[in-house]
Design a protein around this motif. Structure first.
Motif, PDB file in Angstrom:
ATOM      1  N   VAL A  39       0.769  -1.433   0.062  1.00  0.00           N
ATOM      2  CA  VAL A  39      -0.041   0.036   0.120  1.00  0.00           C
ATOM      3  C   VAL A  39       0.860   1.286   0.060  1.00  0.00           C
ATOM      4  O   VAL A  39       0.586   2.106  -0.809  1.00  0.00           O
ATOM      5  CB  VAL A  39      -0.916   0.033   1.208  1.00  0.00           C
ATOM      6  CG1 VAL A  39      -1.767   1.308   1.240  1.00  0.00           C
ATOM      7  CG2 VAL A  39      -1.786  -1.203   0.912  1.00  0.00           C
ATOM      8  N   VAL A  40       1.902   1.056   0.815  1.00  0.00           N
ATOM      9  CA  VAL A  40       2.779   2.300   0.889  1.00  0.00           C
ATOM     10  C   VAL A  40       3.349   2.749  -0.252  1.00  0.00           C
ATOM     11  O   VAL A  40       3.328   3.723  -0.903  1.00  0.00           O
ATOM     12  CB  VAL A  40       3.872   2.243   1.871  1.00  0.00           C
ATOM     13  CG1 VAL A  40       4.930   3.278   1.901  1.00  0.00           C
ATOM     14  CG2 VAL A  40       3.062   2.206   3.419  1.00  0.00           C
ATOM     15  N   GLU A  41       3.926   1.703  -1.039  1.00  0.00           N
ATOM     16  CA  GLU A  41       4.544   1.865  -2.378  1.00  0.00           C
ATOM     17  C   GLU A  41       3.655   2.314  -3.754  1.00  0.00           C
ATOM     18  O   GLU A  41       3.968   3.171  -4.179  1.00  0.00           O
ATOM     19  CB  GLU A  41       5.475   0.588  -2.812  1.00  0.00           C
ATOM     20  CG  GLU A  41       6.526   0.251  -1.884  1.00  0.00           C
ATOM     21  CD  GLU A  41       7.474   1.633  -1.715  1.00  0.00           C
ATOM     22  OE1 GLU A  41       8.047   2.123  -2.864  1.00  0.00           O
ATOM     23  OE2 GLU A  41       8.034   1.526  -0.541  1.00  0.00           O
ATOM     24  N   ALA A  42       2.260   1.679  -3.348  1.00  0.00           N
ATOM     25  CA  ALA A  42       1.362   2.132  -4.427  1.00  0.00           C
ATOM     26  C   ALA A  42       0.996   3.276  -4.302  1.00  0.00           C
ATOM     27  O   ALA A  42       0.906   4.468  -5.507  1.00  0.00           O
ATOM     28  CB  ALA A  42       0.122   1.334  -4.215  1.00  0.00           C
ATOM     29  N   LEU A  43       0.974   4.158  -3.201  1.00  0.00           N
ATOM     30  CA  LEU A  43       0.633   5.360  -2.647  1.00  0.00           C
ATOM     31  C   LEU A  43       1.777   6.510  -3.334  1.00  0.00           C
ATOM     32  O   LEU A  43       1.635   7.484  -3.908  1.00  0.00           O
ATOM     33  CB  LEU A  43       0.109   5.774  -1.276  1.00  0.00           C
ATOM     34  CG  LEU A  43      -0.941   4.906  -0.911  1.00  0.00           C
ATOM     35  CD1 LEU A  43      -1.298   5.132   0.637  1.00  0.00           C
ATOM     36  CD2 LEU A  43      -2.255   5.630  -1.609  1.00  0.00           C
ATOM     37  N   LYS A  44       3.080   5.882  -3.091  1.00  0.00           N
ATOM     38  CA  LYS A  44       4.150   6.702  -3.230  1.00  0.00           C
ATOM     39  C   LYS A  44       4.370   6.968  -4.613  1.00  0.00           C
ATOM     40  O   LYS A  44       4.900   7.878  -5.390  1.00  0.00           O
ATOM     41  CB  LYS A  44       5.464   6.053  -2.581  1.00  0.00           C
ATOM     42  CG  LYS A  44       6.686   7.011  -2.514  1.00  0.00           C
ATOM     43  CD  LYS A  44       7.922   5.922  -2.091  1.00  0.00           C
ATOM     44  CE  LYS A  44       7.688   5.847  -0.333  1.00  0.00           C
ATOM     45  NZ  LYS A  44       8.883   5.282  -0.046  1.00  0.00           N
ATOM     46  N   SER A  45       4.025   5.914  -5.542  1.00  0.00           N
ATOM     47  CA  SER A  45       3.920   5.866  -6.924  1.00  0.00           C
ATOM     48  C   SER A  45       3.083   7.054  -7.485  1.00  0.00           C
ATOM     49  O   SER A  45       3.514   7.489  -8.689  1.00  0.00           O
ATOM     50  CB  SER A  45       3.636   4.610  -7.656  1.00  0.00           C
ATOM     51  OG  SER A  45       2.180   4.316  -7.700  1.00  0.00           O
ATOM     52  N   LYS A  46       2.068   7.469  -6.760  1.00  0.00           N
ATOM     53  CA  LYS A  46       1.307   8.713  -7.019  1.00  0.00           C
ATOM     54  C   LYS A  46       1.694  10.006  -6.276  1.00  0.00           C
ATOM     55  O   LYS A  46       0.818  10.952  -6.412  1.00  0.00           O
ATOM     56  CB  LYS A  46      -0.150   8.300  -7.047  1.00  0.00           C
ATOM     57  CG  LYS A  46      -0.508   7.200  -8.057  1.00  0.00           C
ATOM     58  CD  LYS A  46      -0.526   7.811  -9.476  1.00  0.00           C
ATOM     59  CE  LYS A  46      -0.792   6.481 -10.365  1.00  0.00           C
ATOM     60  NZ  LYS A  46      -0.845   6.865 -11.807  1.00  0.00           N
ATOM     61  N   GLY A  47       2.591   9.834  -5.457  1.00  0.00           N
ATOM     62  CA  GLY A  47       3.036  11.152  -4.941  1.00  0.00           C
ATOM     63  C   GLY A  47       2.509  11.264  -3.647  1.00  0.00           C
ATOM     64  O   GLY A  47       2.245  12.435  -3.108  1.00  0.00           O
ATOM     65  N   LEU A  48       1.898  10.260  -3.204  1.00  0.00           N
ATOM     66  CA  LEU A  48       1.271  10.569  -1.774  1.00  0.00           C
ATOM     67  C   LEU A  48       1.656   9.705  -0.815  1.00  0.00           C
ATOM     68  O   LEU A  48       2.298   8.554  -0.954  1.00  0.00           O
ATOM     69  CB  LEU A  48      -0.293   9.593  -2.172  1.00  0.00           C
ATOM     70  CG  LEU A  48      -1.148  10.209  -3.217  1.00  0.00           C
ATOM     71  CD1 LEU A  48      -2.520   9.298  -3.406  1.00  0.00           C
ATOM     72  CD2 LEU A  48      -1.758  11.694  -3.013  1.00  0.00           C
TER      73      LEU A  48
END
Length: 414
Positions: free
Chosen positions: A94-103
C-alpha cells in the motif's frame, strides 16, 4: 536455461524473491531476502536448485500442500515467511502504491488475518477417469491440485470437503473444468457452480437427491440459477440479515469485513444523507442505515434486490433507497451528488476513476474509499487530493492470508 548464483534482496509484488542477475532482475518463487541461491534461470525467472544460506525469516509452512514443487497447491504464496516481515510486506504494498502517485500519508499498521477465517473460497473442480478433483490450481498452471486440508479456510468448510465433492461430482457433465464458490452462511454452505453446461432434468434430480442426503448444504446453484435450496443462505451485515444471490460478492472473511465497516462507520459519523457506490448486497449500506438515510447504487440487479429486501424487512434502520446503475459508464454526477453529506465507494479491482472524478468536483464533506487494489486506489486518491480532499487515514487490511492481495480503507474529508 542457465545456472547462476544470486542473492535475493527484496520481495516483489507477487511475493517472489528478486535478485540482480547479470542481465537484470530475476524473480524466484519461494525465495526470501538475504538468501543466496543457485538457480536454474530461464529469462527473468529462476527455480531454486540449492541454497547457500537460509533467511532467518524463513519458517516451516503450516500446510503440507504448500511448497515449490510442481506437485503442490498454488493457493498460497507466502506461508514460508515469518509473521512480522510478512505483515510489513503487506503494508509496504500500500505504501509503495501511494508513493508511486506522490502520496505519502501515514499508513496504519496492517489489520492482520489469522488462519481458519476464510468463509468464502472458490475451488476448481473436474471429473477425471480416476477421481473427482476439488482444489486449487498448482502455481502458474491450470492443473488442479486436489486438497485434503486448508489452514486458511473456516472449519465449517474444511469439515465438509467430502460433501462438497459429492455435490460437485453430481454436477459434473464431462471432463470440463468448472468452479465451485463455497460460502459459509448462518444456515449452511452455499455452493455456486460456474462454467458448466445447463443441467438436464436427470442431472437436476441427481443433484437434488445428493444434497438431500447430506447435512449442512443450504443451496446449490449453477451459472446463477438455483438448483436446490433446502435453506435460504443467510449472512449478517451488522444487525441486518441478508440472503445474497447465488455466487454474489461477499467479503472473504468476516473479521476483515467488520474491520472495514468499523472504519467506514466511524468516519461517516453523524452524516444524515449517505451514498454508497458499488454497494453490492449492502455490506456498508445496511450498516450505515443505522446512522442516516442511505442511497445504494449497484450495477447488478440480484445483489441490489437482496439489499432492498433486507432493508425493508429490518426494523430500526433509516430509509434506504436503491438504484441499478453502471457507474463505469454512467457515474453519479456532481449535480446528483449535491444532496449527500458523505460517500462510500468500494469498486472492483479496476477502481472507480470515472466516478471519482465526479466525486472530486462535488461538495461532499466525507469520503470513505475501500479497495482491493492498492494501485487503482492510489490513482483514485490522487484525483481526490488534487481536488482539495485531505487523506485522514489509510488502513491496510489482510483478508487473503499468505497471499499478495491486500484490502485498504482510506478516509478523506474536504
Amino acid at each position: 536455461m542457465s545456472t547462476v548464483t544470486i542473492t535475493i534482496n527484496r520481495l516483489g509484488a507477487q511475493g517472489h524473491g528478486i535478485g540482480n542477475g547479470p542481465d537484470g532482475p530475476v524473480y524466484v518463487p519461494y525465495a526470501l531476502p538475504g538468501e543466496t541461491l543457485a538457480i536454474a534461470r530461464n529469462g527473468d525467472h529462476g527455480t531454486v536448485m540449492s541454497t547457500a544460506n537460509i533467511s532467518p525469516d524463513r519458517v516451516t509452512p503450516p500446510c503440507r500442500h504448500f511448497g515449490p514443487d510442481s506437485d503442490a497447491c498454488g493457493g498460497c504464496s507466502l506461508q514460508h515467511l515469518a509473521d512480522a516481515p510478512y505483515h510489513a510486506f503487506k503494508r509496504s504494498l500500500v505504501v509503495e502504491a501511494l508513493k508511486s502517485k506522490g502520496l505519502v500519508p501515514d499508513v496504519g499498521d496492517l489489520v492482520i488475518a489469522r488462519p481458519a477465517e476464510r468463509r468464502r473460497m472458490v475451488f476448481s473442480a473436474k471429473l477425471t477417469e480416476k477421481e473427482f478433483l476439488l482444489g486449487l490450481n498448482r502455481a502458474e498452471t491450470n492443473q488442479i491440485f486436489s486438497i485434503q486440508e486448508c489452514p486458511i479456510t473456516v472449519p465449517g468448510i474444511v469439515a465438509r470437503f467430502d460433501a462438497i465433492r459429492a455435490v460437485g461430482r453430481s454436477l459434473a457433465t464431462g471432463a470440463e473444468t468448472f468452479r465451485i464458490a463455497v460460502l459459509e452462511t448462518l444456515s449452511g454452505l452455499d455452493l455456486a457452480a460456474e462454467g458448466l453446461k445447463p443441467l438436464s432434468d436427470k442431472q437436476r434430480r441427481t443433484v437434488t437427491e445428493t444434497v438431500l442426503s447430506l447435512k449442512g448444504i443450504a443451496r446449490v446453484s449453477v451459472n446463477g440459477e438455483i438448483v436446490i435450496e433446502p435453506q435460504k443462505p443467510v449472512i449478517d451485515f451488522g444487525i441486518v440479515r441478508v440472503s445474497p444471490p447465488p455466487g454474489g460478492f461477499v467479503q472473504a472473511t468476516k473479521p476483515a469485513e467488520e474491520a472495514m465497516a468499523e472504519l467506514v462507520m466511524g468516519h461517516i459519523g453523524k452524516a444524515k444523507r449517505i451514498i454508497d457506490l458499488f454497494a453490492g448486497s449492502g455490506t456498508f449500506s445496511l450498516r450505515l442505515a443505522r446512522l442516516g438515510r442511505v442511497h445504494a447504487v449497484e450495477s447488478e440487479d440480484k445483489p441490489l434486490k437482496a439489499l432492498d429486501h433486507a432493508a425493508r424487512n429490518t426494523q430500526g434502520l433509516k430509509p434506504v433507497t436503491v438504484e441499478k446503475r453502471d457507474l463505469f459508464r454512467r457515474p453519479m454526477t456532481v449535480q446528483e451528488l449535491k444532496t449527500y453529506d458523505a460517500a462510500v465507494f468500494d469498486p472492483p479491482r479496476a477502481g472507480a476513476e470515472v466516478q471519482v472524478k465526479e466525486l472530486a468536483r462535488s461538495g461532499i464533506k466525507k469520503i470513505a474509499a475501500v479497495s482491493c487494489n492498492p494501485l487503482t486506489l492510489a490513482r483514485d486518491l490522487r484525483i481526490l487530493v488534487d481536488a482539495g480532499y485531505r487523506i485522514r487515514s489509510v488502513t491496510p487490511i489482510d483478508q487473503f492470508l499468505w497471499s499478495t492481495h491486500v484490502e485498504t480503507v482510506a478516509l478523506l474529508e474536504k
